[in-house]
Design a protein around this motif. Structure first.
Motif, PDB file in Angstrom:
ATOM      1  N   ILE A   1      -0.147  -7.489   6.289  1.00 39.69           N
ATOM      2  CA  ILE A   1      -0.387  -8.589   7.241  1.00 39.69           C
ATOM      3  C   ILE A   1       0.459  -8.338   8.469  1.00 39.69           C
ATOM      4  CG2 ILE A   1      -0.306 -11.080   7.604  1.00 39.69           C
ATOM      5  CD1 ILE A   1      -0.447 -11.397   4.565  1.00 39.69           C
ATOM      6  N   ASN A   2      -0.185  -8.414   9.640  1.00 34.98           N
ATOM      7  CA  ASN A   2       0.527  -8.207  10.913  1.00 34.98           C
ATOM      8  C   ASN A   2       1.448  -9.403  11.161  1.00 34.98           C
ATOM      9  OD1 ASN A   2       1.408  -7.526  13.416  1.00 34.98           O
ATOM     10  ND2 ASN A   2      -0.560  -7.736  14.459  1.00 34.98           N
ATOM     11  N   ALA A   3       2.758  -9.140  11.185  1.00 33.76           N
ATOM     12  CA  ALA A   3       3.758 -10.197  11.374  1.00 33.76           C
ATOM     13  C   ALA A   3       4.358 -10.181  12.764  1.00 33.76           C
ATOM     14  CB  ALA A   3       4.875 -10.049  10.339  1.00 33.76           C
ATOM     15  N   THR A   4       3.802  -9.373  13.684  1.00 39.54           N
ATOM     16  CA  THR A   4       4.364  -9.321  15.035  1.00 39.54           C
ATOM     17  C   THR A   4       3.746 -10.414  15.895  1.00 39.54           C
ATOM     18  OG1 THR A   4       2.688  -7.707  15.693  1.00 39.54           O
ATOM     19  CG2 THR A   4       4.795  -6.865  14.847  1.00 39.54           C
ATOM     20  N   TYR A   5       4.128 -10.442  17.186  1.00 40.30           N
ATOM     21  CA  TYR A   5       3.694 -11.511  18.089  1.00 40.30           C
ATOM     22  C   TYR A   5       2.293 -11.272  18.636  1.00 40.30           C
ATOM     23  CZ  TYR A   5       8.643 -12.759  18.094  1.00 40.30           C
ATOM     24  OH  TYR A   5       9.903 -13.121  17.727  1.00 40.30           O
ATOM     25  N   THR A   6       1.839 -10.032  18.665  1.00 39.61           N
ATOM     26  CA  THR A   6       0.573  -9.727  19.336  1.00 39.61           C
ATOM     27  C   THR A   6      -0.087  -8.571  18.600  1.00 39.61           C
ATOM     28  OG1 THR A   6      -0.416  -9.113  21.455  1.00 39.61           O
ATOM     29  CG2 THR A   6       1.770  -8.221  20.973  1.00 39.61           C
ATOM     30  N   ILE A   7      -0.998  -7.902  19.265  1.00 42.46           N
ATOM     31  CA  ILE A   7      -1.791  -6.839  18.650  1.00 42.46           C
ATOM     32  C   ILE A   7      -0.873  -5.687  18.238  1.00 42.46           C
ATOM     33  CG2 ILE A   7      -3.600  -5.135  19.083  1.00 42.46           C
ATOM     34  CD1 ILE A   7      -4.938  -7.185  20.856  1.00 42.46           C
ATOM     35  N   ASN A   8      -1.139  -5.118  17.060  1.00 39.99           N
ATOM     36  CA  ASN A   8      -0.355  -3.999  16.563  1.00 39.99           C
ATOM     37  C   ASN A   8      -1.291  -3.030  15.857  1.00 39.99           C
ATOM     38  OD1 ASN A   8       1.806  -2.368  15.903  1.00 39.99           O
ATOM     39  ND2 ASN A   8       3.091  -4.077  15.224  1.00 39.99           N
ATOM     40  N   TYR A   9      -0.806  -1.849  15.614  1.00 43.20           N
ATOM     41  CA  TYR A   9      -1.551  -0.811  14.940  1.00 43.20           C
ATOM     42  C   TYR A   9      -0.790  -0.399  13.690  1.00 43.20           C
ATOM     43  CZ  TYR A   9      -4.090  -0.429  19.349  1.00 43.20           C
ATOM     44  OH  TYR A   9      -4.839  -0.684  20.465  1.00 43.20           O
ATOM     45  N   CYS A  10      -1.517   0.178  12.746  1.00 49.87           N
ATOM     46  CA  CYS A  10      -0.911   0.614  11.499  1.00 49.87           C
ATOM     47  C   CYS A  10      -1.486   1.963  11.132  1.00 49.87           C
ATOM     48  CB  CYS A  10      -1.154  -0.414  10.389  1.00 49.87           C
ATOM     49  SG  CYS A  10      -0.319   0.022   8.850  1.00 49.87           S
ATOM     50  N   LYS A  11      -0.595   2.879  10.783  1.00 54.21           N
ATOM     51  CA  LYS A  11      -0.986   4.232  10.429  1.00 54.21           C
ATOM     52  C   LYS A  11      -0.244   4.634   9.171  1.00 54.21           C
ATOM     53  CE  LYS A  11      -0.672   9.025  12.001  1.00 54.21           C
ATOM     54  NZ  LYS A  11      -0.168   9.922  13.062  1.00 54.21           N
ATOM     55  N   LEU A  12      -0.940   5.280   8.264  1.00 53.78           N
ATOM     56  CA  LEU A  12      -0.335   5.746   7.027  1.00 53.78           C
ATOM     57  C   LEU A  12       0.419   7.037   7.297  1.00 53.78           C
ATOM     58  CD1 LEU A  12       0.011   5.576   3.930  1.00 53.78           C
ATOM     59  CD2 LEU A  12      -2.107   6.883   3.740  1.00 53.78           C
ATOM     60  N   VAL A  13       1.710   7.046   6.927  1.00 55.97           N
ATOM     61  CA  VAL A  13       2.525   8.260   7.045  1.00 55.97           C
ATOM     62  C   VAL A  13       2.464   9.053   5.760  1.00 55.97           C
ATOM     63  CG1 VAL A  13       4.832   9.143   7.462  1.00 55.97           C
ATOM     64  CG2 VAL A  13       4.020   7.171   8.728  1.00 55.97           C
ATOM     65  N   GLY A  14       2.541   8.372   4.608  1.00 59.62           N
ATOM     66  CA  GLY A  14       2.448   9.050   3.335  1.00 59.62           C
ATOM     67  C   GLY A  14       3.507   8.545   2.375  1.00 59.62           C
ATOM     68  N   VAL A  15       3.544   9.194   1.227  1.00 62.07           N
ATOM     69  CA  VAL A  15       4.538   8.869   0.218  1.00 62.07           C
ATOM     70  C   VAL A  15       5.596   9.960   0.204  1.00 62.07           C
ATOM     71  CG1 VAL A  15       2.916   7.561  -1.173  1.00 62.07           C
ATOM     72  CG2 VAL A  15       3.174   9.995  -1.577  1.00 62.07           C
ATOM     73  N   GLU A  16       6.662   9.694  -0.504  1.00 64.89           N
ATOM     74  CA  GLU A  16       7.729  10.669  -0.589  1.00 64.89           C
ATOM     75  C   GLU A  16       7.272  11.897  -1.362  1.00 64.89           C
ATOM     76  OE1 GLU A  16      11.085   8.700  -2.163  1.00 64.89           O
ATOM     77  OE2 GLU A  16      11.268   7.279  -0.478  1.00 64.89           O
ATOM     78  N   GLU A  17       7.993  12.981  -1.159  1.00 69.08           N
ATOM     79  CA  GLU A  17       7.538  14.280  -1.662  1.00 69.08           C
ATOM     80  C   GLU A  17       7.455  14.307  -3.182  1.00 69.08           C
ATOM     81  OE1 GLU A  17       8.619  19.009  -1.050  1.00 69.08           O
ATOM     82  OE2 GLU A  17       9.838  17.445  -0.115  1.00 69.08           O
ATOM     83  N   HIS A  18       8.383  13.654  -3.875  1.00 69.61           N
ATOM     84  CA  HIS A  18       8.384  13.720  -5.326  1.00 69.61           C
ATOM     85  C   HIS A  18       7.309  12.838  -5.954  1.00 69.61           C
ATOM     86  CE1 HIS A  18      10.753  10.127  -4.518  1.00 69.61           C
ATOM     87  NE2 HIS A  18      10.459   9.729  -5.736  1.00 69.61           N
ATOM     88  N   LEU A  19       6.583  12.065  -5.131  1.00 71.76           N
ATOM     89  CA  LEU A  19       5.508  11.216  -5.650  1.00 71.76           C
ATOM     90  C   LEU A  19       4.118  11.732  -5.298  1.00 71.76           C
ATOM     91  CD1 LEU A  19       6.966   7.678  -4.803  1.00 71.76           C
ATOM     92  CD2 LEU A  19       7.049   8.859  -6.978  1.00 71.76           C
ATOM     93  N   ARG A  20       4.044  12.780  -4.509  1.00 75.43           N
ATOM     94  CA  ARG A  20       2.725  13.210  -4.014  1.00 75.43           C
ATOM     95  C   ARG A  20       1.814  13.731  -5.118  1.00 75.43           C
ATOM     96  NH1 ARG A  20       4.800  16.388   1.453  1.00 75.43           N
ATOM     97  NH2 ARG A  20       5.583  14.503   2.508  1.00 75.43           N
ATOM     98  N   ASP A  21       2.372  14.237  -6.227  1.00 76.86           N
ATOM     99  CA  ASP A  21       1.538  14.743  -7.314  1.00 76.86           C
ATOM    100  C   ASP A  21       0.971  13.623  -8.166  1.00 76.86           C
ATOM    101  OD1 ASP A  21       2.136  17.258  -6.446  1.00 76.86           O
ATOM    102  OD2 ASP A  21       3.838  17.516  -7.797  1.00 76.86           O
ATOM    103  N   PHE A  22       1.479  12.403  -8.024  1.00 76.35           N
ATOM    104  CA  PHE A  22       1.057  11.314  -8.903  1.00 76.35           C
ATOM    105  C   PHE A  22       0.430  10.146  -8.134  1.00 76.35           C
ATOM    106  CE2 PHE A  22       5.177  13.106 -10.165  1.00 76.35           C
ATOM    107  CZ  PHE A  22       4.773  13.870 -11.250  1.00 76.35           C
ATOM    108  N   ILE A  23       0.755   9.983  -6.868  1.00 80.68           N
ATOM    109  CA  ILE A  23       0.316   8.823  -6.099  1.00 80.68           C
ATOM    110  C   ILE A  23      -0.685   9.281  -5.053  1.00 80.68           C
ATOM    111  CG2 ILE A  23       1.040   6.925  -4.627  1.00 80.68           C
ATOM    112  CD1 ILE A  23       1.978   6.677  -7.484  1.00 80.68           C
ATOM    113  N   HIS A  24      -1.790   8.576  -4.970  1.00 81.16           N
ATOM    114  CA  HIS A  24      -2.794   8.818  -3.929  1.00 81.16           C
ATOM    115  C   HIS A  24      -3.062   7.501  -3.199  1.00 81.16           C
ATOM    116  CE1 HIS A  24      -6.188  10.445  -1.776  1.00 81.16           C
ATOM    117  NE2 HIS A  24      -6.951   9.460  -2.221  1.00 81.16           N
TER     118      HIS A  24
END
Length: 1642
Positions: free
Chosen positions: A548-571
């Motif tokens: 949920i956007n909690a800022t005052y106005t329009i915002n954007y959201c981009k996925l950076v990823g998960v930590e390296e030790h979780l990449r084999d298990f989390i998608h």
């Protein structure tokens, strides 16, 4: 009813008169009269009783005196007694009426009951006849009830009758007393009539005065109405004039607006064309990028396929090895463990080698540095050559490093003993570049010997033929492949991290809305934690979260990823939603596929426009989470032989079950763990197995922990919890490398206690998310306290052992106190506290009890009753009373602790036939109830009646209990806040109270303030002050300004009044200080003393007010930002700019130096460079003095104004008062202002951020048009933005209608957050510096724009004198050029353009008119003369247009190019400035000839207009004859002024010239000769010279003079002709006709 009857007993009525006599002394007190008699009644009584008596005495005998005071008091008492009796009589009458009504109601009820009895008797008789026993019984009961009611009603009737009789007797007594006071009543009535008459007269007089006042008010109102009508008429006229001026300005503005719109449309068309071209280029770039992305995706797909194939191959290989080991009967787990250990060892070796290589690189850099220093040192001083037979140390070191870099074995290198090495010897070493290249080259990651890429690859080459068998790719040498770390060097990592940080800082930016910067988490996650609980390996789990956007106005959201030790298990499945408004949400799908049985924790990272954020993620395996509901079971006191039980619950909140067993803590229990360990080890990987092995606890550690933590040493539940935690921490698992998997826990056994035992269920299986209840049984055998410790053990070794205690008390005493400690909490001195002490007995016989208090506390504690009997198997309550005296600390002795104020007193209960008494203890904390006021006395000093003085008083509570307090009996001129001096003060708390003193009149005050506590204790505060009545007063002493924007102004108006017109203190209060003399009447001066640096202006600040007059005061509030804050912001901005420049410069330098320097050396250099750069920069910035009109200062001011959060200031401005007029003082001598007669004006000044700000030109509110030429206009655009949260209606102030500034596009509304552009025009009419202010007015403030501009007159000078440029003679079809200059003498650039009249569109109109020589004989030639036959202009000028800078000059070239022969080529050159103003007009003239000679002079014989007829052509034979026909007329006028004085001869001149030409001609000059010179001399003509030659480009003058001969006839003019021959490229002959005459006047 009995209470009503006893309200007025007979004794009271009989004693009324003596009672009034006893109250005479009280009536003499005026306060008593004010209390019992209202002022109106007292006035009326005095008027009614005294006035008639005085009148009668005057009529009878004027000498008689007024009645004595005792008589008047007696009459007053009689009147009061009569009124009191009247009131009693009325009350008694009302009471008698009510009593009679009740008597009637009682009689009616008696009649009704009698009737009911008769009917019931009849029904009883009927029932008996019918033999209905039940009905008869019921009716008899009703009859009995009616008889009882009848008896009650009769009793009530007798009582009411007696009461009525008593009341009537009282009424008779009242009637007797009223008869005795009848005279008093009559006199009272007469007095009332007289007072009413007097009041009517007073009302009539007052009515007359009010009518006169109303008439006066009516006349004043009519005057005001007339005055307002006149003002309204003037206002209408002014408004009409303003409307006319506005309409005029509107028409002018519309004109300029149309021109501006036309130019704007043209500019928009150009911008649209440019944007289309830009869009086309962008589309091409996007297509190219799309193609590139497609190609990259294809390449990436190939690499992914290759990676997948490689992973499958590795998995197949590992599976094959595992199967082969299992087939051979080996331990696969052990083999895999050994293989992983080998891989770890190899990784450690690689890491060690990389560290060694880095160290070698540092050594090489150090050696290179030392060598460079050595070379410099050796150049300066010579040194002996080294010995030839010895190898220098430097050379040996270089050879060693070379061998290491080439991959040789260090063990095979020759050793260099220390005795063979000598310092200072050196030889040539290998080149440093070789080693640097070897060190900086990249290494190959992974082991390529086991996998064949050429055979198993699935990808296709991008370039055909690249992967053929005959293609041999470049192989990196092994010595270069192992020189760089696997993940890059440390310098590469730092550069990558710094680059990523810069990229993120460019992506993210701050979000500021309405002056508020958003800080915090940009998106909120629901749920806040992604938790996968109790997962199983191989299954897939999915969870969906909402962002949920909690800022005052329009915002954007981009996925950076998960930590390296979780990449084999989390998608993560996340589709970026694009721009999201505030409050909008998007969904993220998280998929978890567990591969290992291990807890995982990490974060899912996202990037928003305002910064990054993350959502925590946690994956939990199935665990056994076991707990007991209690750690201590207290059975309490039980008699020996009784049995009781309690339940303890074992709860498992985990997802894994286990086996449990309840045993005593002293017992040992052996549990086999081999099966569970083997089952779990099959699921663990290498890392997991290591953690699992740590869980197993060694027996020795467990035994040690058991010995250290004895269950009987724990005193409470809290200590038990701490000890259990400590045992869990100390009992951390250690690795066990033994073969056996069995753990044996042994603890030395303790004595078994059969009194406390467990139930039947002591062991079993507990499943996941379930609970087990186990009973604990207590059977006391021997008296005393019994303790026992139990533990719960589990088969799962991950679950710690749980402990719990059980205790109980076995008693054999029959009498006991269940609450041996009586806690009275906190008690105050001199206050009574009570409690009940309950005593129980188990005895089956009654016992005598005696309650005793220790002798030290018998004055403070009491037990009631002192002796009592308690019955068998029951309880007995005794009352405890505690009244602590102030002597308690001394009396109690050892039982009272003076520091902690705690009382512990033993009480004893003596039981008959029992040696051991029963005791209990009294606990109490005794505290005082004192409140302390500090200071004990308050001196308010001097205070005027128009102000209030506030001082703070501290109230300290010495008690340990909260106390209510309140200040009672406050004078009217004192107020205490908060809560009007009432409240509750906490223990040992200090409250700050504000005591506000506002005197009502000028006098000296001395009073006391009384503070009472809730227990009615009083604490006094002495106060004193001096009240002052100043000679001046303010109409308002407090001014609250509205919220004012920065740099806006709010104005408030008030008056300072001099109401001191009389010194008579009897009619009104006069100004004075305390009890001093009154202030004299006269002019009084005042002066407002403003605080320094306050944004307040008071006008006038000094003045004089005459008695009975008032002076208008205007207070202006204009909030501004502090200059120091603005300068600091400007310095910070400049610092950032310089730092950014230095960082960019350093980055470029670093990239150049990366190949030559190591990272450590580069980092040191960068640090030194930054220090060297920042130090001079800060010094320079601090030394720089920013001016208020500089760009940096105004930009910082605009930035701070936008981010201004608001401010509230309160100023108190003193106004000192002095006697006399300011005009009477001598020179600069100050008036004698009194410090006590000071008025104070309180100003509330809230400052807010401006609702409208300027966004253009760095936020400057000053628009400078610069220098604009007079008659021209300049355009400036100012962007304004509404930064408030609401739409604003906008109005503009009126600019000077005759001024140079115009607002072209006024707006009426500015929505919230939007920006509008204002277009301003500056059109100077004269050369002057202009400045105006344009106010943008809204309901939330005013924004002032300062408009400045300078009108400059455009002035240029021309180098041509007379504004005529004669080009001379030119041969036809040739050209000649001439130049002139224009000088810009003004202070602004001038745009010029040159125009020829021959090229003007209006020339065709002039050609239709008659020639100039016909209409005006004086002006023969036209402005535009003969032109070329070809249609081209005969004159041309370059440059045609341009811009001249201030003070500069511009050269112009005029070219004359005739295409035929004519003597009347002419044109006019006009110099236009700014395409509007005509500056100069230059007449261009020229003549053209077919040949190189010409003759000029004489009188004109032709017309200056070419004929339209065809010019005849002559053949060569007749050409000479045609040339002889060229005539020249020379007229000579001899002026004869006086016959006696000879006049000068008449003279004329002819010019013979030779034209400079570019044609080839044999003749370089022209020869001329004039014939008949002798005959001309006889006629009086003198010609000099008569013959000669003229060079090219030269002219020669032939002077002709004439004197009339002696035989000349004045009436007949003389006419003589001669031939003039010219010889050049051709021969020409001119016939010169001389006409001479004598004239008498010019």
């Amino acid at each position: 009813m009995e209470e009503d009857a006893s309200l007025f007993p007979k004794k009271e009525l009989l004693d009324n008169v003596p009672l009034l006599e006893d109250e005479r002394e009280d009536l003499e007190d005026p306060e008593y009269e004010a209390e019992f008699l209202p002022p109106e009644a007292e006035n009326s009584a005095d008027l009614g009783y005294c006035c008639p008596q005085r009148k009668q005495s005057t009529d009878a005998d004027k000498s008689k005196k007024r009645p004595a005071v005792p008589d008047r008091l007696k009459a007053c008492h009689l009147r009061k007694t009569w009124s009191h009796l009247e009131k009693l009589r009325e009350e008694k009458e009302l009471f008698i009426q009510k009593t009679r009504g009740e008597l009637r109601a009682c009689r009616q009820r008696i009649d009704s009951i009698t009737k009911q009895q008769a009917s019931v008797a009849a029904e009883v008789a009927a029932g008996r006849e019918a033999n209905n026993t039940a009905a008869v019984g019921r009716l008899q009961a009703v009859s009995r009830r009616l008889c009882m009611e009848l008896d009650n009603e009769r009793d009530m009737q007798s009582k009411i009758t007696a009461l009525l009789q008593k009341s009537e007797n009282t009424m008779w007594h009242l009637a007797i007393q009223e008869g005795q006071l009848e005279d008093v009543r009559k006199s009272a009535q007469e007095e009332e009539v007289t007072s009413r008459k007097y009041l009517r007269e007073q009302v009539a007089k007052q009515l007359h005065k009010e009518e006169e006042a109303s008439e006066k008010i009516k006349r004043n109102r009519l005057l005001r109405v007339r005055k307002s009508m006149c003002l309204q008429k003037d206002h209408v006229l002014r408004h009409q004039k303003l409307v006319e001026d506005a309409q005029k300005n509107h028409r002018i503005a519309v004109k300029f607006l149309k021109a501006s719109l036309r130019r704007i449309r043209e500019q928009e068309k150009e911008e649209e064309m440019k944007s289309r071209e830009h869009m086309k280029r962008r589309m091409d770039a996007v297509l190219a990028l799309k193609n590139s992305i497609t190609a990259n995706r294809e390449t990436l797909r190939k690499f992914q396929a290759w990676s997948q194939a490689k992973a499958d191959l590795a998995e197949q290989k590992a599976q094959a090895e595992k199967e082969m080991i299992l087939a051979q009967g080996g331990d696969a787990f052990k083999q895999l463990f050994h293989q992983r250990r080998c891989e770890e060892l190899e990784a450690q070796n690689r890491t060690f080698k990389e560290e060694q290589k880095l160290r070698k690189q540092e050594i090489i850099n150090q050696i290179l540095k030392e060598e460079a220093e050595e070379e410099k040192r050796k150049k300066k001083q010579s040194s002996p050559a080294p010995a030839m037979g010895q190898a220098p140390l430097r050379e040996k070191t270089w050879s060693y490093i070379t061998d290491i870099c080439e991959g040789r074995d260090a063990a095979a290198l020759p050793s260099f003993p220390g005795d063979k090495l000598q310092d200072g010897d050196r030889a040539e070493h290998p080149k440093a570049s070789q080693f640097l290249e070897a060190i900086s080259s990249e290494s190959i990651q992974g082991d390529l010997r086991n996998v064949s890429w050429e055979d198993d690859t699935l990808a296709e080459p991008e370039i055909p033929g690249l992967w053929k068998e005959d293609y041999k790719p470049y192989q990196v040498p092994k010595e270069e492949a192992d020189r760089k770390p696997v993940d890059g060097t440390k310098m590469d990592k730092d550069i990558l991290a710094r680059t990523m940080e810069q990229l993120r800082s460019r992506v993210t930016h701050k979000q500021v809305v309405s002056g508020h910067e958003f800080k915090g988490r940009p998106f909120n996650s629901k749920p806040k934690l992604i938790h996968f609980k109790d997962f199983d390996i191989g299954k897939v789990y999915k969870k969906k979260i909402t962002l949920i956007n909690a800022t005052y106005t329009i915002n954007y959201c981009k996925l950076v990823g998960v930590e390296e030790h979780l990449r084999d298990f989390i998608h993560i499945d996340f589709d970026p939603p694009g721009p999201m408004s505030a409050g909008m949400s998007c969904e993220v799908l998280v998929t978890f596929k567990p591969m290992i049985n291990k807890d995982l924790e990490g974060n899912v990272s996202f990037l928003a426009q305002t910064g990054g954020f993350s959502v925590p993620l946690k994956c939990s395996t199935k665990k056994c989470t076991l707990s007991l509901d209690k750690e201590l079971i207290d059975f309490g006191s039980y008699v020996v032989g009784e049995t009781t039980s309690r339940i303890i619950t074992l709860t498992n909140i985990g997802g894994l079950g286990t086996r449990f067993k309840f045993v005593r803590a002293s017992e040992s229990y052996e549990m086999d763990l081999s099966q569970s360990v083997m089952k779990i080890s099959s699921l663990f990987t290498y890392e997991d197995k290591g953690s699992y092995e740590k869980i197993i606890i060694s027996p020795s550690e467990q035994q040690m922990e058991g010995n250290e933590s004895s269950p009987f040493d724990m005193q409470s539940q809290k200590e038990s919890g701490k000890l259990d935690n400590k045992e869990q921490e100390e009992g951390r698992p250690t690795e066990s490398e033994g073969v056996t998997m069995t753990t044996v826990m042994t603890i030395p056994p303790s004595e078994e206690q059969m009194e406390i035992s467990l139930g039947e269920v002591t062991e079993g299986e507990i499943g996941p998310f379930s609970s087990i209840k186990v009973p604990v049984i207590f059977t006391p055998v021997t008296p005393g306290t019994i303790h026992s410790m139990f533990k719960v053990m589990f088969k799962n070794q991950q679950c710690p052992t749980l402990y719990f205690r059980v205790m109980g008390v076995a008693m054999d005493v029959p009498v006991w106190v269940p609450k041996p400690n009586v806690d009275l909490k906190i008690c105050m001195y001199d206050r009574l506290y009570q409690d009940s002490v309950l005593v129980h007995t188990r005895s089956k016989a009654a016992l005598r009890l005696k309650f005793e208090v220790c002798k030290e506390l018998r004055e403070h504690v009491e037990l009631l009753p002192e002796t009592g009997y308690i019955q068998a198997q029951s309880s007995y309550a005794v009352q405890l009373k505690f009244l602590p005296r102030h002597s308690l600390p001394e009396d109690a002795g050892k039982y009272f602790d003076k520091e902690s104020r705690v009382l512990e007193a033993p009480m004893t209960i003596q039981v008959a036939d029992q040696i051991k008494p029963v005791g209990f203890t009294l606990h109490a904390v005794v505290t005082t109830s004192d409140l302390q006021l500090s200071p004990s006395a308050v001196d308010f000093g001097y205070c005027t009646i128009y102000e209030a003085i506030r001082t703070q008083v501290s109230l300290y509570n010495h008690s340990l209990l909260p106390q209510g307090f309140g200040f009672v009996g406050l004078p009217k001129f004192v107020d205490i806040q908060p809560n009007d001096g009432f409240g509750t003060i906490l223990p040992l708390e200090t409250l700050q109270l504000d005591v506000i003193f506002q005197p009502t009149k000028a006098k000296e005050y001395s009073f006391e303030l009384v503070c009472k506590s809730e227990i009615n204790r009083s604490f006094k505060l002495a106060c004193r002050a001096v009240g002052i009545h100043p000679p001046l007063e303010l109409s308002h002493y407090q001014v609250k300004f509205a919220a004012t924007s920065l740099y806006d102004t709010s104005v408030a108006t008030l008056y300072i009044i001099n109401s001191h017109v009389s010194i008579n203190s009897l009619t009104h209060s006069v100004p004075r200080i305390g009890s001093e003399d009154a202030f004299p009447v006269g002019p009084t001066s005042f002066e407002f003393l403003l605080p320094p640096d306050a944004p307040i202006t008071i006008s006038p600040s000094v003045g004089t007010v005459s008695p009975g007059k008032r002076c208008l005061i205007q207070v202006a509030f204009r909030p501004v930002l502090p200059s120091e804050l603005i300068r600091q912001e400007a310095f910070q901005a400049l610092n950032k700019q310089v730092e950014v420049k230095s960082v960019r410069k350093d980055t470029v330098t670093q990239r150049k130096d990366l190949r030559r320097q190591s990272f450590s050396t580069l980092r040191l250099q960068n640090r030194d460079r930054l220090l060297r750069t920042s130090t001079p920069l800060n010094t320079e910035l601090h030394e720089q003095d920013l001016k208020s009109n500089s760009d940096e200062y105004q930009a910082a001011q605009a930035t701070l104004a936008r981010s201004f959060q608001g401010k509230f200031d309160k100023f108190v401005v003193p106004c000192v008062v002095a006697r006399g007029d300011t005009k009477d003082r001598k020179g600069t001598e100050p008036l004698s202002f009194s410090p006590h007669n000071t008025l104070y004006l309180e100003l509330w000044c809230p400052a807010v951020a401006p609702s409208i700000v300027v966004t253009s030109n760095k936020g400057k509110t000053t628009t400078n048009f610069g220098d604009i030429a007079v008659g021209h206009h300049g355009i400036r655009k100012v962007s304004i933005q509404n930064i408030s949260s609401e739409d604003l209606a906008v109005e503009f102030s009126v600019l000077n209608p005759n001024g140079p500034f115009i607002l072209l596009n006024p707006i009426s509304k500015l929505p919230a957050g939007e920006t509008q552009v204002l277009t301003l025009s500056f059109s100077p009419h004269e050369s002057v510096l202009a400045q105006e202010t344009l106010d943008i007015i809204t309901k939330r403030g005013t924004l002032s724009l300062t408009l400045t501009g300078t009108g400059v007159a455009s002035m240029i000078t021309c180098s041509i004198e007379g504004d005529v440029l004669d080009m001379g003679y030119v041969i036809a079809r040739e050209s000649v050029s001439s130049s002139f200059k224009l000088q810009n003498c003004s202070a602004l650039p001038i745009k010029f353009s040159l125009q020829l009249d021959s090229l003007s569109p209006s020339r065709s109109k002039g050609q239709q008119q008659l020639p100039q020589f016909l209409t005006s004989p004086a002006q023969r030639t036209e402005v535009v003369g003969t032109q070329n036959h070809s249609g081209q202009s005969v004159f041309s000028v370059i440059p045609v247009e341009g811009i001249m800078d201030p003070g500069k000059a511009q050269d112009f070239t005029v070219t004359f190019s005739p295409d035929h022969e004519s003597l009347y080529f002419s044109d006019r050159l006009q110099i236009m400035l700014f395409e509007k103003k005509l500056s100069h007009q230059i007449l261009l003239k020229g003549a053209a000839r077919e040949h190189m000679m010409f003759v000029e002079g004489g009188d004109p014989l032709d017309v200056p207009v070419e004929s339209l007829t065809v010019i005849p052509t002559y053949d060569p034979e007749h050409r000479e004859e045609a040339e002889e026909l060229k005539p020249i007329l020379v007229t000579l006028d001899y002026i004869q002024l006086d016959t006696d004085t000879p006049a000068p001869p008449a003279t004329r001149e002819l010019q013979v010239g030779c034209i400079r030409t570019t044609q080839l001609s044999p003749k370089k000059s022209v020869e001329f000769s004039l014939d008949s010179s002798t005959s001309l001399q006889h006629k009086g003509f003198t010609i000099e010279p008569s013959r000669g030659s003229v060079e090219r480009g030269q002219t020669k003058t032939i002077s002709i003079s004439w004197m009339p001969p002696a035989d000349f006839d004045p009436d007949h003019p003389l006419m003589v002709s001669a031939l003039l021959h010219l010889k050049g490229d051709v021969k020409e002959t001119y016939k010169v006709l001389f006409v001479a005459q004598v004239v008498t006047g010019p």
